[in-house]
Motif scaffolding. Structure first.
Motif, PDB file in Angstrom:
ATOM      1  N   GLU A  23      -5.379  -2.151   9.476  1.00  6.78           N
ATOM      2  CA  GLU A  23      -5.488  -1.419  10.734  1.00  6.78           C
ATOM      3  C   GLU A  23      -6.789  -0.630  10.749  1.00  6.78           C
ATOM      4  O   GLU A  23      -7.326  -0.328  11.803  1.00  6.78           O
ATOM      5  CB  GLU A  23      -4.310  -0.447  10.894  1.00  6.78           C
ATOM      6  CG  GLU A  23      -2.979  -1.106  11.177  1.00  6.78           C
ATOM      7  CD  GLU A  23      -2.222  -1.504   9.923  1.00  6.78           C
ATOM      8  OE1 GLU A  23      -2.789  -1.382   8.812  1.00  6.78           O
ATOM      9  OE2 GLU A  23      -1.065  -1.956  10.044  1.00  6.78           O
ATOM     10  N   LEU A  59      -5.666  -6.648  12.979  1.00  7.11           N
ATOM     11  CA  LEU A  59      -4.712  -5.523  12.893  1.00  7.11           C
ATOM     12  C   LEU A  59      -5.293  -4.239  13.495  1.00  7.11           C
ATOM     13  O   LEU A  59      -4.556  -3.288  13.742  1.00  7.11           O
ATOM     14  CB  LEU A  59      -4.294  -5.273  11.442  1.00  7.11           C
ATOM     15  CG  LEU A  59      -3.518  -6.401  10.749  1.00  7.11           C
ATOM     16  CD1 LEU A  59      -3.131  -5.981   9.335  1.00  7.11           C
ATOM     17  CD2 LEU A  59      -2.275  -6.781  11.538  1.00  7.11           C
TER      18      LEU A  59
ATOM     19  N   ARG B  10       0.967   2.353  11.941  1.00  7.32           N
ATOM     20  CA  ARG B  10       0.583   1.138  11.210  1.00  7.32           C
ATOM     21  C   ARG B  10       1.729   0.155  11.084  1.00  7.32           C
ATOM     22  O   ARG B  10       2.889   0.513  11.275  1.00  7.32           O
ATOM     23  CB  ARG B  10       0.183   1.510   9.783  1.00  7.32           C
ATOM     24  CG  ARG B  10      -1.134   2.216   9.725  1.00  7.32           C
ATOM     25  CD  ARG B  10      -1.464   2.558   8.284  1.00  7.32           C
ATOM     26  NE  ARG B  10      -2.877   2.855   8.190  1.00  7.32           N
ATOM     27  CZ  ARG B  10      -3.728   2.215   7.401  1.00  7.32           C
ATOM     28  NH1 ARG B  10      -3.310   1.258   6.614  1.00  7.32           N
ATOM     29  NH2 ARG B  10      -4.991   2.534   7.401  1.00  7.32           N
ATOM     30  N   GLY B  11       1.383  -1.049  10.710  1.00  2.00           N
ATOM     31  CA  GLY B  11       2.335  -2.050  10.237  1.00  2.00           C
ATOM     32  C   GLY B  11       3.544  -2.242  11.128  1.00  2.00           C
ATOM     33  O   GLY B  11       3.432  -2.358  12.346  1.00  2.00           O
ATOM     34  N   ARG B  14       4.202   0.307  13.875  1.00  3.13           N
ATOM     35  CA  ARG B  14       3.395   0.076  15.076  1.00  3.13           C
ATOM     36  C   ARG B  14       4.049  -1.000  15.944  1.00  3.13           C
ATOM     37  O   ARG B  14       4.148  -0.855  17.159  1.00  3.13           O
ATOM     38  CB  ARG B  14       1.979  -0.351  14.680  1.00  3.13           C
ATOM     39  CG  ARG B  14       1.084  -0.608  15.881  1.00  3.13           C
ATOM     40  CD  ARG B  14      -0.312  -1.093  15.497  1.00  3.13           C
ATOM     41  NE  ARG B  14      -1.141  -0.038  14.930  1.00  3.13           N
ATOM     42  CZ  ARG B  14      -2.454  -0.171  14.691  1.00  3.13           C
ATOM     43  NH1 ARG B  14      -3.063  -1.317  14.967  1.00  3.13           N
ATOM     44  NH2 ARG B  14      -3.143   0.822  14.173  1.00  3.13           N
ATOM     45  N   SER B 187      -0.565  -5.004   6.775  1.00  2.00           N
ATOM     46  CA  SER B 187      -1.624  -4.559   5.872  1.00  2.00           C
ATOM     47  C   SER B 187      -1.042  -4.154   4.521  1.00  2.00           C
ATOM     48  O   SER B 187      -1.717  -4.205   3.506  1.00  2.00           O
ATOM     49  CB  SER B 187      -2.388  -3.402   6.501  1.00  2.00           C
ATOM     50  OG  SER B 187      -1.512  -2.380   6.878  1.00  2.00           O
ATOM     51  N   ALA B 190      -1.178  -7.187   2.488  1.00  6.44           N
ATOM     52  CA  ALA B 190      -2.374  -7.982   2.787  1.00  6.44           C
ATOM     53  C   ALA B 190      -2.967  -8.675   1.568  1.00  6.44           C
ATOM     54  O   ALA B 190      -3.443  -9.787   1.664  1.00  6.44           O
ATOM     55  CB  ALA B 190      -3.429  -7.121   3.459  1.00  6.44           C
TER      56      ALA B 190
END
Ligand SMILES: Cc1cc2nc3c(=O)[nH]c(=O)nc-3n(C[C@H](O)[C@H](O)[C@H](O)COP(=O)(O)OP(=O)(O)OC[C@H]3O[C@@H](n4cnc5c(N)ncnc54)[C@H](O)[C@@H]3O)c2cc1C
Lengths: 440, 245
Positions: A23, A59, B10-11, B14, B187, B190
């Motif tokens: 991200e 992302l 995030r991730g 999100r 992520s 990742a």
């Protein structure tokens, strides 16, 4: 030993490499040679030269602001065009430029300075970009625009990631009267007629494009279907917003022999004759109009494991009438078989130092990779050079450096700006090593 | 629905927040970084969340702030229907074995601090007459396995807590949703090679939102992991000692 990780573009010709995804794009882009988006460029534009890691933006996909007065959008570079379409078409706004697939990132649209069916009126995506936030090779983050760091700005539009990592951007969306398209289409008898028909349609239609058959011979060479369109008015449009289209998928790589001269000929002939003799008109779904190939996920797999490439060039047809036809004749002469070729007229050249479009006719030809591809590409490039045209880097896999340098008169200007921001050429791609002579 | 989310920047957090936003839910974001929170808030507003999307700093490593953060969420949303927790730490087994401090922090955050946060959330939800507590645990907590000894242990503890709290407070109107993601391409994972059946965050989010709506107590995502884990739980110890999964 673990299998070597591979990366490829849409043409599926793999090279060693891997993606760093986060991200936080700035964090993973720091220190690497390149950032890529969704990997929809066909060839090696988005691939590392040395089998190392590249940063990947998908992302980093937040919308950072939208002003409904001016239409100005600020977003992170990894936002996908498809997301933007889904969110903004129903609200009465559209990306000012829509390439043939919506599975691209905004960063990729800037880096390739993409064009759409409206190039003859609205130019490339870059024309509508107001600001870029870029991570430079030296680790500095700068905002650039037409006012500040304007050379960096212009070199980054169409700069294929070689000037810096695009982190964020500001772009002006276009107001639309409805999210639907009024479209008309008609059969065109041959390539010369196509050039004339595109020219005739240019003043009345904001969107035009043609699909043609490069296997038909003689008089019929380049016969095809011309599509014209405009955003439907609120009165014409269906009341409901267009629902995102469901997609079929090609589940696996087709065996290499499925696409051969016969099947391509059959497909092209059917495609041409499927269209009625008389022009057709009506309301169509915007995804069907702008992104028809997206209806089938992984359609690139029909080419099998050998992969494929696209040769897209633009030829100054008004200076050299007949250039488009001569290119197709050369293609036929070299034995290249392609299905669904695309023809489009281009308007004014954009601001991007290396942007692809220039006034003239653009022709895009998909070709299976493998054995005989290099001589076909060389033949086409010889024609492009002779006619004073140029090729589109976002599609290219096989062009030779000497051909590219001969076509690209603006290269010195680009390299000059690049030298100022990245003297060591820390930023490079497999493509820039191949075409610009960057060292690995 | 009024939802507070810890970990939405995030991730998978999100992805879940976006699903909720696109159907017009009211959201309040909790997380560590103020700047990140406000960027995500704007994104969710643009994706359809009820305006405005508020946020407050809340760090799992600073439990003193839990009560205030949740109070702020409830006040700004004018009532709380659900609290979603996706925040957690992750590290590979090798990385943890090589670093005792990192191991301590991971066990602390993923188990003790998360449970503590859930307790404060439970109190709030019950005080308001009930609601949904949706927490991301992991398939790694279903059975001790070689590649996730420590991470898996932290999640096993969390899963046990979530089951117990469901049994105890279901009658009072608390709905507990324990999410057990298998390998999801975010992520967080990742650097790792995705196994077959790896999921996309968006597909996971769709299942999670449905589970929140229905109050499903345990949800595997992608769904296939439920069957994979069923099998794994049946394998004899002698086999588990040998396989790398
Ligand atoms: C079916 C299909 C139809 C297409 N139709 C059109 C069309 O009509 N018109 C057109 O112009 N193009 C078209 N394209 C090409 C496509 O629009 C471009 O290749 C676009 O750049 C792809 O975006 P991406 O996010 O996938 O970028 P990638 O393919 O991942 O990258 C493309 C280039 O952009 C650079 N880049 C990407 N993100 C960043 C970033 N954040 N910072 C710096 N550099 C970055 C990469 O380094 C690379 O050089 C089409 C492609 C396909 C597959």
């Amino acid at each position: 030993m673990a299998k070597q990780p591979m990366l490829s573009g849409w043409g599926m010709i793999g090279r060693p490499g891997r993606e760093l995804r986060s991200e936080d794009l700035a964090a993973v882009a720091a220190g690497v040679s390149l950032t890529r988006g969704l990997g929809r460029s066909y060839g090696d534009s988005s691939l590392p030269a040395n089998g190392g890691a590249v940063a990947a933006s998908p992302l980093a996909d937040r919308i950072l602001g939208f002003d409904p007065e001016s239409g100005r959008l600020r977003a992170e570079a990894g936002v996908a065009l498809g997301d933007l379409n889904r969110l903004f078409w129903p609200r009465g706004w559209s990306s000012p430029v829509l390439p043939g697939t919506q599975h691209v990132t905004l960063g990729g649209m800037v880096a390739a300075d993409v064009h759409g069916k409206n190039h003859h009126v609205d130019g490339t995506f870059g024309r509508h970009v107001r600001k870029l936030r870029v991570l430079l090779a030296n680790g500095r983050v700068v905002e650039c625009s037409r006012e500040e760091e304007s050379e960096l700005f212009r070199a980054t539009l169409g700069g294929m990631g070689l000037t810096g990592h695009i982190l964020e951007l500001e772009v002006d969306l276009q107001p639309i009267p409805s999210p639907w398209i009024w479209s008309e289409s008609e059969r065109i008898a041959g390539v010369d007629e196509f050039v004339a028909a595109l020219r005739a349609a240019a003043s009345d239609w904001p969107f035009t494009v043609g699909w043609f058959d490069a296997l038909a011979t003689g008089e019929k060479l380049g016969r095809g279907i011309l599509m014209k369109g405009r955003w439907a008015t609120a009165e014409e449009a269906p009341a409901a917003a267009p629902a995102p289209k469901r997609r079929l998928a090609v589940p696996f790589h087709f065996p290499g022999w499925t696409l051969n001269r016969l099947s391509i000929w059959l497909f092209n002939t059917l495609y041409f004759h499927k269209h009625p003799r008389r022009p057709r008109a009506g309301i169509v779904h915007p995804e069907t109009f702008f992104h028809p190939l997206d209806a089938i996920r992984h359609w690139n797999r029909i080419y099998g494991r050998r992969g494929f490439t696209q040769h897209q060039c633009v030829l100054p047809e008004h200076e050299n009438p007949g250039a488009a036809r001569r290119l197709l004749e050369d293609l036929t002469g070299a034995g290249g078989a392609s299905f669904l070729c695309v023809i489009k007229d281009c308007g004014e050249e954009g601001e991007g130092v290396l942007s692809f479009p220039q006034p003239g006719i653009s022709i895009a030809i998909d070709l299976p990779a493998g054995g005989g591809i290099q001589p076909v590409i060389d033949t086409l490039n010889r024609r492009v050079r002779a006619e004073g045209g140029r090729i589109y880097l976002a599609k290219d896999t096989f062009t030779r450096a000497e051909d590219f340098r001969a076509m690209e008169t603006r290269l010195a200007a680009f390299e000059e700006i690049r030298r100022r921001y990245d003297p060591q050429r820390t930023l490079h791609s497999a493509q820039s090593v191949r075409l610009l002579g960057d060292a690995v | 629905m009024n939802v507070a989310i810890l970990g939405a920047t995030r991730g998978m957090g999100r992805a879940v927040a976006r699903r909720l936003a696109e159907r017009g839910d009211a959201l309040f974001l909790l997380g560590r970084d103020r700047e990140e929170l406000s960027r995500s808030a704007v994104d969710l507003e643009q994706r359809g969340a009820a305006l405005p999307v508020g946020s407050a700093v809340c760090d799992l490593e600073r439990p003193a702030g839990f009560v205030t953060a949740l109070a702020q969420a409830e006040e700004r949303l004018a009532g709380l229907d659900a609290v979603v927790v996706t925040a957690a730490q992750f590290a590979t087994q090798e990385a943890l074995e090589a670093n005792a401090e990192r191991t301590r922090r991971l066990l602390d955050v993923n188990f003790a601090r998360t449970v503590e946060f859930c307790e404060r959330a439970r109190e709030r939800l019950l005080a308001g007459g009930g609601g949904t507590l949706c927490v991301f645990s992991s398939v790694a907590g279903d059975r001790g396995r070689r590649p996730v000894v420590l991470y898996g242990a932290s999640k096993a503890g969390l899963t046990a807590y979530l089951e117990g709290v469901d049994h105890k407070f279901h009658g009072e109107g608390l709905r507990v949703v324990c999410v057990k993601p298998g390998f999801v391409k975010t992520s967080m994972t990742a650097g790792l090679t995705p196994p077959p059946f790896a999921g996309e965050p968006d597909a996971v989010a769709r299942r999670v939102v449905r589970a929140i709506d229905r109050g499903t107590p345990v949800v595997y995502a992608p769904a296939i992991w439920r069957w994979i884990l069923l099998l794994i739980r049946l394998l004899p110890r002698a086999v588990m000692r040998r396989i790398g999964f």
